[in-house]
Write a protein that holds these residues in place. Structure first.
Motif, PDB file in Angstrom:
ATOM      1  N   ARG A 185      50.407 -57.223-102.102  1.00 33.24           N
ATOM      2  CA  ARG A 185      50.428 -55.740-102.999  1.00 33.24           C
ATOM      3  C   ARG A 185      51.794 -55.442-103.692  1.00 33.24           C
ATOM      4  N   GLY A 186      52.322 -56.628-104.234  1.00 34.99           N
ATOM      5  CA  GLY A 186      53.366 -56.525-104.862  1.00 34.99           C
ATOM      6  C   GLY A 186      54.897 -56.605-104.043  1.00 34.99           C
ATOM      7  N   ARG A 187      54.758 -56.972-102.885  1.00 38.66           N
ATOM      8  CA  ARG A 187      55.753 -57.069-101.923  1.00 38.66           C
ATOM      9  C   ARG A 187      56.069 -58.466-101.481  1.00 38.66           C
ATOM     10  N   ILE A 188      57.131 -58.886-101.047  1.00 41.47           N
ATOM     11  CA  ILE A 188      57.342 -60.209-100.548  1.00 41.47           C
ATOM     12  C   ILE A 188      57.957 -59.941 -99.219  1.00 41.47           C
ATOM     13  N   ILE A 189      57.039 -60.404 -98.122  1.00 44.31           N
ATOM     14  CA  ILE A 189      57.416 -60.321 -96.641  1.00 44.31           C
ATOM     15  C   ILE A 189      57.952 -61.413 -96.105  1.00 44.31           C
ATOM     16  N   ILE A 190      58.923 -61.445 -95.746  1.00 40.83           N
ATOM     17  CA  ILE A 190      59.652 -62.472 -94.802  1.00 40.83           C
ATOM     18  C   ILE A 190      59.507 -62.374 -93.340  1.00 40.83           C
ATOM     19  N   GLN A 191      58.615 -63.345 -92.666  1.00 44.24           N
ATOM     20  CA  GLN A 191      58.608 -63.452 -91.249  1.00 44.24           C
ATOM     21  C   GLN A 191      58.843 -64.805 -90.570  1.00 44.24           C
ATOM     22  N   PRO A 192      59.221 -64.904 -89.375  1.00 42.17           N
ATOM     23  CA  PRO A 192      59.552 -66.000 -88.852  1.00 42.17           C
ATOM     24  C   PRO A 192      58.064 -66.939 -88.761  1.00 42.17           C
ATOM     25  N   LEU A 193      58.380 -68.138 -88.670  1.00 42.67           N
ATOM     26  CA  LEU A 193      57.067 -69.241 -88.526  1.00 42.67           C
ATOM     27  C   LEU A 193      57.233 -69.220 -86.722  1.00 42.67           C
ATOM     28  N   LYS A 194      55.866 -69.283 -86.625  1.00 36.40           N
ATOM     29  CA  LYS A 194      55.555 -69.547 -85.117  1.00 36.40           C
ATOM     30  C   LYS A 194      55.830 -70.937 -84.673  1.00 36.40           C
ATOM     31  N   LYS A 195      56.918 -70.938 -83.609  1.00 38.93           N
ATOM     32  CA  LYS A 195      57.175 -72.174 -83.329  1.00 38.93           C
ATOM     33  C   LYS A 195      55.914 -73.058 -82.700  1.00 38.93           C
ATOM     34  N   VAL A 196      55.645 -74.192 -83.217  1.00 41.85           N
ATOM     35  CA  VAL A 196      54.768 -75.226 -82.949  1.00 41.85           C
ATOM     36  C   VAL A 196      55.159 -75.974 -81.819  1.00 41.85           C
ATOM     37  N   GLU A 197      54.163 -75.881 -80.781  1.00 44.44           N
ATOM     38  CA  GLU A 197      54.668 -76.612 -79.492  1.00 44.44           C
ATOM     39  C   GLU A 197      53.485 -77.627 -79.365  1.00 44.44           C
ATOM     40  N   TYR A 198      53.940 -78.919 -79.180  1.00 40.46           N
ATOM     41  CA  TYR A 198      53.217 -80.124 -78.833  1.00 40.46           C
ATOM     42  C   TYR A 198      52.662 -80.423 -77.348  1.00 40.46           C
ATOM     43  N   ASP A 199      51.547 -80.728 -77.138  1.00 42.03           N
ATOM     44  CA  ASP A 199      51.282 -81.156 -75.728  1.00 42.03           C
ATOM     45  C   ASP A 199      51.135 -82.734 -75.944  1.00 42.03           C
ATOM     46  N   LEU A 200      52.067 -83.269 -75.111  1.00 36.34           N
ATOM     47  CA  LEU A 200      52.111 -84.777 -75.188  1.00 36.34           C
ATOM     48  C   LEU A 200      50.849 -85.507 -74.750  1.00 36.34           C
ATOM     49  N   ASP A 201      50.244 -84.954 -73.562  1.00 34.02           N
ATOM     50  CA  ASP A 201      48.928 -85.648 -73.419  1.00 34.02           C
ATOM     51  C   ASP A 201      47.946 -85.301 -74.536  1.00 34.02           C
ATOM     52  N   ALA A 202      47.928 -84.475 -75.247  1.00 36.25           N
ATOM     53  CA  ALA A 202      46.819 -84.291 -76.383  1.00 36.25           C
ATOM     54  C   ALA A 202      47.318 -85.251 -77.302  1.00 36.25           C
ATOM     55  N   LEU A 203      48.469 -85.448 -77.776  1.00 35.73           N
ATOM     56  CA  LEU A 203      49.000 -86.297 -79.011  1.00 35.73           C
ATOM     57  C   LEU A 203      48.568 -87.602 -78.257  1.00 35.73           C
ATOM     58  N   VAL A 204      49.046 -88.079 -77.069  1.00 36.15           N
ATOM     59  CA  VAL A 204      48.708 -89.395 -76.735  1.00 36.15           C
ATOM     60  C   VAL A 204      47.015 -89.768 -76.632  1.00 36.15           C
ATOM     61  N   GLY A 205      46.301 -88.716 -76.283  1.00 31.33           N
ATOM     62  CA  GLY A 205      44.802 -88.691 -76.262  1.00 31.33           C
ATOM     63  C   GLY A 205      44.253 -89.123 -77.615  1.00 31.33           C
ATOM     64  N   GLY A 206      44.985 -88.753 -78.720  1.00 28.81           N
ATOM     65  CA  GLY A 206      44.661 -89.013 -80.023  1.00 28.81           C
ATOM     66  C   GLY A 206      44.757 -90.451 -80.479  1.00 28.81           C
ATOM     67  N   VAL A 207      45.459 -91.334 -79.732  1.00 33.11           N
ATOM     68  CA  VAL A 207      45.816 -92.573 -80.166  1.00 33.11           C
ATOM     69  C   VAL A 207      44.286 -93.479 -79.948  1.00 33.11           C
ATOM     70  N   THR A 208      43.959 -94.006 -80.834  1.00 34.96           N
ATOM     71  CA  THR A 208      42.690 -95.001 -80.601  1.00 34.96           C
ATOM     72  C   THR A 208      43.019 -96.294 -81.248  1.00 34.96           C
ATOM     73  N   ALA A 209      42.089 -97.067 -80.844  1.00 32.49           N
ATOM     74  CA  ALA A 209      42.413 -98.597 -81.651  1.00 32.49           C
ATOM     75  C   ALA A 209      42.465 -98.647 -83.094  1.00 32.49           C
ATOM     76  N   SER A 210      41.600 -97.507 -83.813  1.00 26.62           N
ATOM     77  CA  SER A 210      41.677 -97.708 -85.025  1.00 26.62           C
ATOM     78  C   SER A 210      42.918 -97.055 -85.804  1.00 26.62           C
ATOM     79  N   ASN A 211      43.653 -96.258 -85.100  1.00 24.89           N
ATOM     80  CA  ASN A 211      44.658 -95.581 -85.434  1.00 24.89           C
ATOM     81  C   ASN A 211      46.023 -95.812 -85.054  1.00 24.89           C
TER      82      ASN A 211
END
Length: 80
Positions: free
Chosen positions: A38-64
């Motif tokens: 509505r004609g305004r610029i709003i600056i807000q902090p980005l939410k900190k992204v947290e990674y889960d190592l188990d989920a990341l490792v779980g995404g590793v497959t033979a194809s990737n």
């Protein structure tokens, strides 16, 4: 608090007073999100992204996955 939009290179820029940054709880090099609404610029902090190592490792497959990779013999005082 008043500020002026000026040119910085090919882009418009707005210098924020240190007092405004401190009052809002922001700091230098902090990533922010710009929202235009509505004609305004709003600056807000980005939410900190947290990674889960188990989920990341779980995404590793033979194809990737990849095989071992060597960079050759040591050329300095690398610890092997």
């Amino acid at each position: 608090m008043e500020a002026v939009i000026r040119k910085w290179g090919n882009s418009p820029a707005l210098r924020l007073p240190t007092s405004a940054l401190k009052e809002a709880g922001y700091h230098l090099e902090q990533k922010v999100d710009l929202i235009v609404s509505r004609g305004r610029i709003i600056i807000q902090p980005l939410k900190k992204v947290e990674y889960d190592l188990d989920a990341l490792v779980g995404g590793v497959t033979a194809s990737n996955g990849h095989s071992e990779f060597g960079f050759g013999k040591p050329v300095g005082k690398e610890a092997l």
